[in-house]
Design an enzyme around this catalytic site. Sequence first.
Site, PDB file in Angstrom:
ATOM      1  CB  SER A 598      -0.881   0.007   1.247  1.00 28.19           C
ATOM      2  OG  SER A 598      -1.516   1.266   1.381  1.00 28.19           O
ATOM      3  CE1 TYR A 611      -4.573  -2.260   4.710  1.00 28.84           C
ATOM      4  CE2 TYR A 611      -3.701  -0.056   4.299  1.00 28.84           C
ATOM      5  CZ  TYR A 611      -4.176  -1.265   3.819  1.00 28.84           C
ATOM      6  OH  TYR A 611      -4.251  -1.480   2.471  1.00 28.84           O
TER       7      TYR A 611
END
Length: 730
Positions: A598, A611
């Site tokens: 990401s 995350y």
Amino acid sequence: MTFKSNEFKHVNYLWDDKAASQLDAVERLRYRSNILGADQLITNTGGGNTSSKIKMIDPLSGEEVDVLWVKGSGGDLRTSTRANFASLYMDKFLSLEHIYNKAEIKGVKTEIEDSMVDMYRHTTFGLNPAASSIDTPLHGLIPFRHVDHMHPVSAIAIAASKDQEDLTQEIFGDEVGWVPWQRPGFDLGLVMQEKIKQNPKLKGLIMGQHGLINWADDDKACYELTLTLIEKAAHYIEGFDRGDKTFGGQKYHSPDESTRRQILIQLLPKLRGMVSQQNRSIGTVHMTESVLQFVNSVEAPRLAELGTSCPDHFLRTKIKPLYVDWNPQGESFDTLIEKLEKGLAAYRVDYMSYYEACKHPNSPAMRDPNPTVILIPGVGLIAWGKTKSESRVTAEFYSLAIEVMRSSEAISKYQGLPRQEAFDIEYWLLEEAKLKRMPPEKEFARNVVVVIGAGSGIGKATAHRVAKEGAHVVCADVSEESARATAQELIDIHGVGIGIAGTGLSGCGPAIGLGVDIACRESVQALFEEIIFAYGGIDNVIVTAGIFVSPDKNGRIPDDKWSLTYAINVIGAFIVADEARKIWQAQKLSGSLVLTTSVNAAVAKQGSLAYDTSKAAANHLVRELAIELSPLVRVNGLAPATVVEGSSMFPRDRVVSSLIKYNVSFEESESTEALREKLATFYAQRTLTKSPVTLADQAEVAYLLSSNKFSKTTGQIIGVDGGLQEAFLR
Ligand SMILES: [Zn+2]
């Protein structure tokens, strides 16, 4: 005479007067072909052809002419549509006999015979683009309105027996004649025409080492005659069944199913590597009772050596299979591998000498010398082909060849096609021309691509993307249902292919859907075992699965959610890589792994601590794995910016908390989709390209990183974020 379906024991009577009566003459031919092709006892996949001579109005003259409609080159009777049939003016077709006879050198395998195939195009009726097959003259030169040419096991069994001519006479009396083996072409048509001239009462012919051809002036009568002749042959053979003595009796017995499965799971990736030295292959495991009886038998080594008989069969099964004399009762797995290695080496040498001994000055270059069929006592039959469809066909053909040998050995002595004849089919210039006309293979042809997270979002888009490149796609997802749904979409788009064989999951199509929890090693192991059984191995793995846990109202992520985030985003990705590594190493074939990380891995911000740090770990996991898995496997990371479109990682509560975080105004009453769009627009404004990032953008890069287009890139993270300055890696 009318037949009822229960009058046949060995074939399925499927003619339905009502269905046929609603069709025009060409559609009746298509109908007849489909119901003949639907029965494996009547003909094999892709084998045989049918024809009708139909009166039609000539668009040029307005007059009625006779048109030969005949199953064209390629395709399959079972699945044929009208488009699979060529149409030829009968008078023009018959005039070709003149041209043929004028040639100084004519006969089987002469230049003029091969050149006739191109001439058929000049006789096309109605601008039909379907290409005529080499069997066209068999249909055109037989002076009856309807002709069926089939490859039934029972007829091939007679045709592959030592005393085939006598057997034909004994079984069929005077109604069916016999012609010796001859490569199909114009000359064989003339031979058949002559046979009928000599005996106008003939209804059909057994074609030596090949199959059956029969005819009638009515289409239903032709269909029923086909079934009657096959039934007669099968009934005769049944009377000689050797029971326990079949194939000389049993030498070995098969271990139970779960042991057999364990052997296969260990064996298949190694074997795939061994047979894929030149070209990667996809495997199909076939282990019916009948196949096991054959591979375990006393006479399997002798019979396997004789090869298959029907030219159709052996084009895919090759001149002969590789039989490995391994004792499943007394010998170890390592011995099996040793014997396979030796057997394969010997097979290749043997194939080279077959090529050298049989080649002509103008023969095409030698093709892949590896076997496509491998027989292992106690285990079964493993077929290899460039696609799943091809390997299913190959498994089907050899299992039919086993039935041919069973029958033939019961009534006589089985004999294969002579080596030179086999060669002249395998390396036929017309076949070579067909191969040359095929479009080049796609990027992921011969590859098995595993997409984990394929049930939705980027994973689903990636599954679609790689399928377009010819990949066999394993769609895996924590939701088995959505994984299956994606696989079904791929099959609906790309087709399931042909060929009816494969035990259990090994009989699958070009895509399968499986459930997996990547946080659980046993689940990942089970996933890869299923994949091995389905296709024989893996080539590329793409992980898009991930989890984002939204913080609670106080902006906190509880400890257990931290663990869950790491268990999936970091450890899960590692477990997938670690289990896939075992298969890659067993295959000794190059592969690729793409992990989805990401942009958040590089951009520090508030509210997504678990995350973001997990994705930072995933970025480094990419680099570490690139080192660990080298030189065999390239490992790269795809770093998407948030794709809001269709993402399961963007449930309403996450969208809402993001909108709050970024101070984007919204109403609680707005739909989730509307909120997603707001968020996507907000994200786009922060990028250098100012455009929202789509699923297709991500899928494209996942595909490219996996493919050989990036063959020199490993250990890299590629951002697909529309241009986020803060996410630049340095
Ligand atoms: Zn044929």
